[in-house]
Design a protein around this motif. Structure first.
Motif, PDB file in Angstrom:
ATOM      1  N   GLN A  32       4.388   0.318   2.867  1.00  0.00           N
ATOM      2  CA  GLN A  32       3.304   1.102   3.466  1.00  0.00           C
ATOM      3  C   GLN A  32       3.851   1.937   4.629  1.00  0.00           C
ATOM      4  O   GLN A  32       3.544   3.122   4.764  1.00  0.00           O
ATOM      5  CB  GLN A  32       2.213   0.147   3.942  1.00  0.00           C
ATOM      6  N   ALA A  33       4.685   1.310   5.476  1.00  0.00           N
ATOM      7  CA  ALA A  33       5.289   2.040   6.598  1.00  0.00           C
ATOM      8  C   ALA A  33       6.261   3.103   6.103  1.00  0.00           C
ATOM      9  O   ALA A  33       6.303   4.229   6.626  1.00  0.00           O
ATOM     10  CB  ALA A  33       6.008   1.049   7.528  1.00  0.00           C
ATOM     11  N   ALA A  34       7.042   2.765   5.065  1.00  0.00           N
ATOM     12  CA  ALA A  34       8.028   3.706   4.523  1.00  0.00           C
ATOM     13  C   ALA A  34       7.336   4.939   3.959  1.00  0.00           C
ATOM     14  O   ALA A  34       7.766   6.079   4.204  1.00  0.00           O
ATOM     15  CB  ALA A  34       8.871   3.021   3.452  1.00  0.00           C
ATOM     16  N   LEU A  35       6.257   4.728   3.214  1.00  0.00           N
ATOM     17  CA  LEU A  35       5.529   5.868   2.630  1.00  0.00           C
ATOM     18  C   LEU A  35       4.961   6.761   3.735  1.00  0.00           C
ATOM     19  O   LEU A  35       4.972   7.986   3.620  1.00  0.00           O
ATOM     20  CB  LEU A  35       4.411   5.368   1.716  1.00  0.00           C
ATOM     21  N   ALA A  36       4.486   6.139   4.812  1.00  0.00           N
ATOM     22  CA  ALA A  36       3.953   6.918   5.930  1.00  0.00           C
ATOM     23  C   ALA A  36       5.055   7.760   6.577  1.00  0.00           C
ATOM     24  O   ALA A  36       4.837   8.928   6.925  1.00  0.00           O
ATOM     25  CB  ALA A  36       3.320   5.982   6.959  1.00  0.00           C
ATOM     26  N   ALA A  37       6.245   7.208   6.718  1.00  0.00           N
ATOM     27  CA  ALA A  37       7.365   7.939   7.331  1.00  0.00           C
ATOM     28  C   ALA A  37       7.827   9.084   6.431  1.00  0.00           C
ATOM     29  O   ALA A  37       8.143  10.190   6.903  1.00  0.00           O
ATOM     30  CB  ALA A  37       8.526   6.985   7.610  1.00  0.00           C
ATOM     31  N   ILE A  38       7.863   8.841   5.128  1.00  0.00           N
ATOM     32  CA  ILE A  38       8.299   9.870   4.172  1.00  0.00           C
ATOM     33  C   ILE A  38       7.281  11.004   4.145  1.00  0.00           C
ATOM     34  O   ILE A  38       7.633  12.190   4.146  1.00  0.00           O
ATOM     35  CB  ILE A  38       8.501   9.235   2.773  1.00  0.00           C
ATOM     36  N   ASP A  40       5.205  11.769   6.590  1.00  0.00           N
ATOM     37  CA  ASP A  40       5.282  12.441   7.889  1.00  0.00           C
ATOM     38  C   ASP A  40       6.369  13.515   7.880  1.00  0.00           C
ATOM     39  O   ASP A  40       6.218  14.578   8.484  1.00  0.00           O
ATOM     40  CB  ASP A  40       5.561  11.397   8.972  1.00  0.00           C
ATOM     41  N   ALA A  41       7.461  13.226   7.172  1.00  0.00           N
ATOM     42  CA  ALA A  41       8.566  14.182   7.100  1.00  0.00           C
ATOM     43  C   ALA A  41       8.263  15.340   6.135  1.00  0.00           C
ATOM     44  O   ALA A  41       8.964  16.354   6.155  1.00  0.00           O
ATOM     45  CB  ALA A  41       9.841  13.466   6.642  1.00  0.00           C
ATOM     46  N   GLY A  42       7.255  15.171   5.300  1.00  0.00           N
ATOM     47  CA  GLY A  42       6.977  16.180   4.281  1.00  0.00           C
ATOM     48  C   GLY A  42       7.886  16.046   3.068  1.00  0.00           C
ATOM     49  O   GLY A  42       8.119  17.026   2.352  1.00  0.00           O
ATOM     50  N   LEU A  43       8.389  14.844   2.861  1.00  0.00           N
ATOM     51  CA  LEU A  43       9.267  14.583   1.716  1.00  0.00           C
ATOM     52  C   LEU A  43       8.515  13.822   0.637  1.00  0.00           C
ATOM     53  O   LEU A  43       7.400  13.324   0.856  1.00  0.00           O
ATOM     54  CB  LEU A  43      10.482  13.755   2.170  1.00  0.00           C
ATOM     55  N   LYS A  44       9.140  13.728  -0.536  1.00  0.00           N
ATOM     56  CA  LYS A  44       8.632  12.865  -1.591  1.00  0.00           C
ATOM     57  C   LYS A  44       9.540  11.634  -1.671  1.00  0.00           C
ATOM     58  O   LYS A  44      10.752  11.745  -1.439  1.00  0.00           O
ATOM     59  CB  LYS A  44       8.640  13.610  -2.923  1.00  0.00           C
ATOM     60  N   PRO A  45       8.956  10.465  -1.997  1.00  0.00           N
ATOM     61  CA  PRO A  45       9.776   9.239  -2.013  1.00  0.00           C
ATOM     62  C   PRO A  45      11.046   9.369  -2.850  1.00  0.00           C
ATOM     63  O   PRO A  45      12.101   8.855  -2.455  1.00  0.00           O
ATOM     64  CB  PRO A  45       8.824   8.186  -2.595  1.00  0.00           C
TER      65      PRO A  45
END
Lengths: 387, 141
Positions: A32-38, A40-45
């Motif tokens: 959940q935290a990782a998806l939020a950080a990705i 936030d960066a405007g990236l896709k997982p």
């Protein structure tokens, strides 16, 4: 030279909670935290091609499988306990600066409250207790079993040699608590702390009282690192890594016999990081210092060079580390009053400050910030960041 | 011994390798530390090499058993179930006359009376069939 070649471009956190617990698995809370950080960066997982998990809370293979990272080019775990996130930040910067990976994720999190409690389990797992067989054979039989006890031995000696007082330890706890009153996400938001309450709190392992100890928490946090070139094209203003270093005390696996009892990893890491960054401690606008216990803040401020060894107690008094003081420390409330999410939230908060996203607790004109990690028997890591 | 009691048994050192040799000397009534045969320095915890001169030659040299308290903590809230009934108890770092420091406990002294610099002396204490732990007490002199 690593200076300004890599940036933090994404940050993410879950809500923090204690009772009744997160309701998520430890992998779930980190994802959940990782998806939020990705996001936030405007990236896709799937663009993540490097993952540096925290020790003992998840493997890179599992993160990559969950996130759909089908081209994982760089994976490692830095085994430095709570110093791992900032040491991983450095490793991520090295990876993207050298072209080994493009977008590196540093995730972390745990059910530190509702799951296995670190204070009771550390002694039962030789793979997770610092020192390993040394702790088993020479510490545990005597009843030295848990982090507040290890570090209390360091704090007591410091108090003896330098006159550091209980009230100075309390000043650290109170500063963190004051900052938490400005942070609605903090577990101790709405619960101010006075010196009288601090001194009346029950003794855990002297000189550490209850309010000298950080908050076992359910929660997750993560950040994403990329190269300075790639950072220009992303969603948020990049935060540049000016300097970073990680080191260990000597010997790192045994506390009692150290020739210099007060030397920690930061003692050698901090000068290296400041040299790399080309700035001095007095140029720093704020610091997020790994605050597993109050004395560790005082010791790290000294060893990082913000004051001389033995002067840390006076440094933290009279609002010295509060917002508006000479060096605001842990503007989010830290492990002591926001949440203990393995130190990753210190990086997240430093990025918020440098982006100007810290709301009521924003440091005015914050340009340069420091974040540290502390782990095991005094391992240390430090990064010097700028906007 | 039932499972619940086994869970609360105090942790014991593994009696293997160099630590095993250390504790076998304790069981014979002697505290001994490794002393480098080349540079003469004592060391603790046991290591394969002398960190000062890299020598792998050493002997187990008998300690005076005398030293002073270097640091201490009073554990009021035990964080391991095996030590629940001991609390409050005081892990200490003792600096021996030979120059080495070791983690131990002072057994005859309330935590409020402990002080850095207090002179202490060895009192080997049997805690299991095979294990004697090197505790300390206030020096009689």
């Amino acid at each position: 030279m690593l200076r300004d070649k890599a940036c933090i471009v994404g940050i993410g956190e879950t809500p923090f909670c204690r009772k009744p617990g997160s309701g998520l698995s430890e992998m779930g809370i980190q994802l959940q935290a990782a998806l939020a950080a990705i996001e936030d960066a405007g990236l896709k997982p799937a663009q993540i091609d490097g993952i540096l998990p925290f020790p003992n809370v998840g493997k890179s293979e599992a993160f990559a499988a969950e996130l759909g990272c089908s081209n994982l080019r760089f994976a490692a775990t830095v085994h430095m306990g709570g110093a791992a996130p900032v040491a991983s930040l450095r490793a991520a910067a090295m990876a993207v600066a050298s072209g080994v990976a493009d977008y590196v994720l540093v995730p972390g999190g745990w059910n530190g409250y509702s799951g296995a409690r670190v204070r009771e389990t550390a002694a039962n797992d030789l793979n997770s207790i610092p020192g390993g067989a040394i702790a088993r054979d020479f510490y545990l039989p005597f009843g030295l079993t848990a982090p507040p006890q290890w570090y209390a031995l360091m704090a007591r000696r410091h108090m003896h040699e330098f006159g550091t007082t209980e009230e100075q330890l309390g000043a650290v706890a109170i500063a963190m608590r004051r900052h938490a009153q400005l942070n609605p996400a903090a577990l101790m938001y709405g619960k101010p702390l006075t010196m009288e309450q601090y001194l009346a709190s029950p003794m855990i392992s002297s000189p550490y009282r209850l309010f000298d100890c950080s908050l076992e928490t359910d929660g997750g946090a993560a950040f994403v690192v990329t190269s300075a070139e790639r950072a220009r094209d992303l969603r948020q203003d990049p935060v540049f890594i000016m300097g970073a270093a990680a080191s260990q005390p000597y010997p790192a696996d045994e506390i009692c016999g150290r020739p210099d009892f007060h030397r920690i990893g930061l003692s050698t890491a901090a000068p290296e990081a400041f040299r790399m960054a080309g700035v001095k401690p007095e140029d720093v606008d704020f610091a997020q210092i790994y605050d597993c216990f109050t004395f560790e803040v005082i010791q790290q401020l000294e060893e990082a060079g913000f004051c001389a060894r033995g002067e840390g107690g006076a440094f933290v008094e009279n609002g010295g580390i509060e917002l508006g003081g000479r060096l605001p420390v842990n503007t989010h409330g830290g492990l002591l009053s926001q949440a203990h999410v393995l130190g990753i939230s210190h990086v997240v908060e430093a990025v918020r400050q440098l982006r100007g996203q810290a709301d009521a607790r924003q440091v005015t004109n914050a340009e340069i910030g420091v974040v540290t990690g502390w782990g095991d028997f005094g391992d240390g890591s430090i990064a010097i960041l700028r906007r | 011994m039932n499972a619940a009691r086994a869970d609360h048994a105090k942790p014991l050192p593994a009696l293997t390798g160099l630590a095993g040799e250390f504790y076998r000397w304790c069981a014979q009534g002697e505290l001994r530390f490794q002393r480098c045969e080349d540079c003469g320095r004592h060391r603790h915890v046991p290591r394969e090499l002398c960190a000062h001169c890299a020598s792998s030659k050493w002997v187990w040299a008998r300690s005076s058993g005398r030293g002073m308290v270097f640091s201490w903590t009073d554990v009021v809230r035990p964080l391991h179930p095996a030590f629940a009934e001991d609390a409050p108890y005081a892990p200490v770092i003792v600096e021996l006359d030979e120059g080495v420091r070791m983690l131990s406990r002072v057994v005859d002294c309330a935590a409020g009376e402990l002080a850095i610099g207090m002179a202490v002396e060895l009192v080997l204490t049997q805690v299991s069939d095979q294990v004697w732990l090197p505790y300390f007490r206030r020096s009689k002199d």
